[in-house]
Design an enzyme around this catalytic site. Structure first.
Site, short mmCIF file in Angstrom:
data_model
loop_
_atom_site.label_atom_id
_atom_site.label_comp_id
_atom_site.label_asym_id
_atom_site.label_seq_id
_atom_site.Cartn_x
_atom_site.Cartn_y
_atom_site.Cartn_z
CD GLU A 33 -3.32 35.51 9.11
OE1 GLU A 33 -2.66 34.49 9.41
OE2 GLU A 33 -2.91 36.67 9.29
CG LEU A 40 -9.72 40.43 9.55
CD1 LEU A 40 -8.71 41.17 10.40
CD2 LEU A 40 -11.11 41.01 9.79
NE ARG A 59 -43.07 26.59 -17.43
CZ ARG A 59 -42.54 25.95 -18.45
NH1 ARG A 59 -42.29 26.60 -19.58
NH2 ARG A 59 -42.24 24.67 -18.34
CD GLU A 63 -17.91 42.71 4.96
OE1 GLU A 63 -18.30 43.52 5.82
OE2 GLU A 63 -17.66 43.03 3.79
CB THR A 89 -20.42 32.59 10.11
OG1 THR A 89 -20.20 32.58 11.53
CG2 THR A 89 -19.13 32.25 9.38
CB SER A 90 -25.65 32.85 10.34
OG SER A 90 -25.95 33.34 9.04
CD GLU A 91 -23.11 29.35 12.16
OE1 GLU A 91 -22.38 30.05 11.41
OE2 GLU A 91 -23.98 28.59 11.70
C1 LIG Z 1 -15.99 34.94 -1.46
C2 LIG Z 1 -15.39 35.38 -0.17
C3 LIG Z 1 -14.91 36.68 -0.03
C4 LIG Z 1 -14.28 37.08 1.16
N1 LIG Z 1 -13.72 38.34 1.24
C5 LIG Z 1 -12.94 38.63 2.32
C6 LIG Z 1 -12.18 39.87 2.36
O1 LIG Z 1 -12.24 40.69 1.44
N2 LIG Z 1 -11.39 40.10 3.45
C7 LIG Z 1 -11.29 39.20 4.47
O2 LIG Z 1 -10.53 39.46 5.42
N3 LIG Z 1 -12.02 38.05 4.48
C8 LIG Z 1 -12.82 37.74 3.42
N4 LIG Z 1 -13.54 36.56 3.40
C9 LIG Z 1 -13.44 35.64 4.54
C10 LIG Z 1 -14.72 35.53 5.35
O3 LIG Z 1 -14.95 36.70 6.08
C11 LIG Z 1 -14.56 34.28 6.24
O4 LIG Z 1 -14.63 33.14 5.40
C12 LIG Z 1 -15.59 34.21 7.33
O5 LIG Z 1 -15.43 35.21 8.29
C13 LIG Z 1 -15.57 32.84 8.07
O6 LIG Z 1 -14.28 32.50 8.45
P1 LIG Z 1 -13.71 31.04 8.07
O7 LIG Z 1 -13.96 30.80 6.63
O8 LIG Z 1 -12.31 30.96 8.53
O9 LIG Z 1 -14.60 30.04 8.89
P2 LIG Z 1 -14.32 29.53 10.40
O10 LIG Z 1 -14.04 30.70 11.27
O11 LIG Z 1 -13.31 28.44 10.34
O12 LIG Z 1 -15.73 28.93 10.80
C14 LIG Z 1 -16.15 27.61 10.39
C15 LIG Z 1 -17.54 27.36 10.95
O13 LIG Z 1 -17.47 27.32 12.38
C16 LIG Z 1 -18.40 28.24 12.93
N5 LIG Z 1 -17.89 28.77 14.19
C17 LIG Z 1 -16.68 29.34 14.44
N6 LIG Z 1 -16.58 29.69 15.71
C18 LIG Z 1 -17.75 29.35 16.32
C19 LIG Z 1 -18.28 29.45 17.66
N7 LIG Z 1 -17.56 30.01 18.64
N8 LIG Z 1 -19.52 29.00 17.90
C20 LIG Z 1 -20.26 28.46 16.91
N9 LIG Z 1 -19.82 28.32 15.64
C21 LIG Z 1 -18.59 28.76 15.35
C22 LIG Z 1 -18.57 29.31 11.85
O14 LIG Z 1 -19.77 30.03 12.03
C23 LIG Z 1 -18.54 28.45 10.61
O15 LIG Z 1 -19.80 27.90 10.39
C24 LIG Z 1 -14.20 36.16 2.23
C25 LIG Z 1 -14.72 34.88 2.12
C26 LIG Z 1 -15.29 34.46 0.92
C27 LIG Z 1 -15.76 33.03 0.80
#
Ligand SMILES: Cc1cc2nc3c(=O)[nH]c(=O)nc-3n(C[C@H](O)[C@H](O)[C@H](O)COP(=O)(O)OP(=O)(O)OC[C@H]3O[C@@H](n4cnc5c(N)ncnc54)[C@H](O)[C@@H]3O)c2cc1C
Length: 382
Positions: free
Chosen positions: A124, A122, A268, A363, A365-367
């Site tokens: 990118e 999903l 410990r 899956e 972020t906390s946000e």
């Molecule tokens: C080890 C690992 C395994 C993974 N496995 C999969 C997988 O199997 N399949 C898959 O599809 N994906 C996978 N992911 C991707 C993962 O789901 C994404 O990294 C995650 O959803 C966050 O997307 P991003 O990294 O693009 O961050 P971004 O979307 O770029 O976010 C960056 C920051 O901005 C914040 N943010 C974004 N929008 C807002 C808003 N509107 N308001 C406030 N804050 C905001 C976010 O919370 C975050 O802190 C994996 C990631 C990792 C690291």
């Protein structure tokens, strides 16, 4: 209170994690090696088929059974737990929920046995929180085949020797001025589908995470999962369920921290007593236990609503939010309690610390969880 069947499953996976996974997983982790032998044994136990019906080669259990298994595995190690979570929740479940009879017959028995692993592409490079906004991957119908072009980032289970199929979300057109998104099943080894080398990660080092690229990758038109244009709805449902699973994994990690600390603080010694004698340490462990307990109740509740067919979006987001926080807080405190040894790879708490951070990111972020909760409270229309 767990019924006999759930209790039995929990105990079986607990023993497997302690006896089979715990003694060897630290070495796999340090070597950043995928634990094929452990995964094979998890397959033989039926863990990959837990929520799938017997007619598809599954165990005929439910999603909560999967969550219990994830929790018990993560008590000892998160790499094996996320391998199971991604394979079942992200790989197999979308095929079970949305696939045609033929797709189910082709993939589910192999996925349920653990003989092959599934993955879900999903995210990118351009964005994971705002999936439609960040999506660039396209799939165009040409002569009875989908032609896929694009890149996926951070995809779990996508490049192992036993990876069988990846569900790829792609733009297949435009509807009402918006991107039309569909999911297409791409078997491993399809020409034009390239898997990069494994990322070097902060944690989950015995799990497989890769970037995928698609260059004029052709698969039959029948590989469309469910209806064309339903990809967005499919992954929202998949992620809602997946959040309960990640919450269960987080609770397992949080519990693992409590388990390790309870042992260590008896052994410990400092200033003439076991360190567990000191109230500052006792309070840390009491807080860890309270966080674990309340997070477990949160995911049990979300799973209960899901299995009862009731709306569970808010509860799943709450469970994921609080339990990933608990995992993060507990692993920080557990590492502190272990002192210098907490910083050594030899002890599991250091590994827990490195593994916890991703739980606040993957899956959703906390946000994103807070956005979902606020939306469920009607705050998004203000
Ligand atoms: C080890 C690992 C395994 C993974 N496995 C999969 C997988 O199997 N399949 C898959 O599809 N994906 C996978 N992911 C991707 C993962 O789901 C994404 O990294 C995650 O959803 C966050 O997307 P991003 O990294 O693009 O961050 P971004 O979307 O770029 O976010 C960056 C920051 O901005 C914040 N943010 C974004 N929008 C807002 C808003 N509107 N308001 C406030 N804050 C905001 C976010 O919370 C975050 O802190 C994996 C990631 C990792 C690291």
């Amino acid at each position: 209170m767990l019924n006999d069947e759930y209790s039995e499953l929990r105990k079986t996976v607990e023993s497997f994690a302690r006896e089979v996974v715990a003694p060897v997983i630290g070495d796999y982790y340090e070597r950043e090696e995928f634990p094929y032998d452990i995964v094979r044994q998890m397959g033989a136990m039926g863990l990959f088929g837990l929520p799938l019906p017997e007619e598809h080669g599954g165990m005929g259990g439910d999603y909560f059974a999967l969550c219990l298994a994830l929790e018990e595995l993560a008590r000892v190690d998160s790499s094996v737990s996320i391998t199971l979570e991604a394979a079942v929740s992200l790989g197999a479940m979308p095929i079970y929920r949305f696939g045609t009879a033929e797709q189910k017959a082709t993939w589910l028995p192999k996925l349920a046995s653990g003989e092959v692993l599934g993955a879900f592409g999903l995210t990118e490079p351009g964005g994971g929180s705002d999936v439609p906004g960040g999506m660039r991957t396209t799939a165009v119908l040409d002569g009875g085949e989908w032609v896929i072009n694009g890149t996926k980032a951070f995809i779990t289970n996508s490049g192992t020797d036993i990876t069988g199929v990846v569900g790829v979300a792609a733009i297949t057109g435009e509807r009402d001025g918006k991107k039309e998104i569909s999911t297409i099943l791409v078997p491993a080894g399809t020409p034009g589908f390239t898997v990069s080398k494994k990322y070097s990660k902060v944690g989950w080092n015995a799990s497989d995470t890769r970037e995928l690229s698609f260059t004029d990758c052709r698969v039959p038109a029948e590989n469309l999962l469910g209806e064309r244009g339903r990809g967005y709805a499919q992954f929202l449902q998949t992620l809602d369920e997946g959040r309960i699973a990640i919450a269960a994994l987080s609770v397992g990690l949080a519990q693992g921290c409590v388990d390790e600390c309870l042992r260590y603080v008896r052994e410990r010694q400092a200033f003439g007593h076991p360190i567990g004698h000191y109230q500052a340490i006792q309070f840390k462990i009491a807080d860890m236990e309270a966080r674990t307990h309340t997070s477990r109740l949160a995911y049990y509740h979300a799973a209960e609503k899901m299995l009862a067919g009731q709306p569970f979006k808010k509860e799943a987001a709450i469970a994921k939010l609080v339990s990933s926080n608990a995992a993060m807080d507990n692993s920080r405190e557990a590492t502190q309690i272990f002192g210098g040894y907490g910083f050594m790879n030899e002890f599991p708490v250091g590994r827990f610390y490195r593994d916890a951070k991703i739980l606040e990111i993957g899956e959703g972020t906390s946000e994103v969880q807070r956005m979902l909760i606020a939306r469920q409270l009607g705050l998004s229309d203000l």
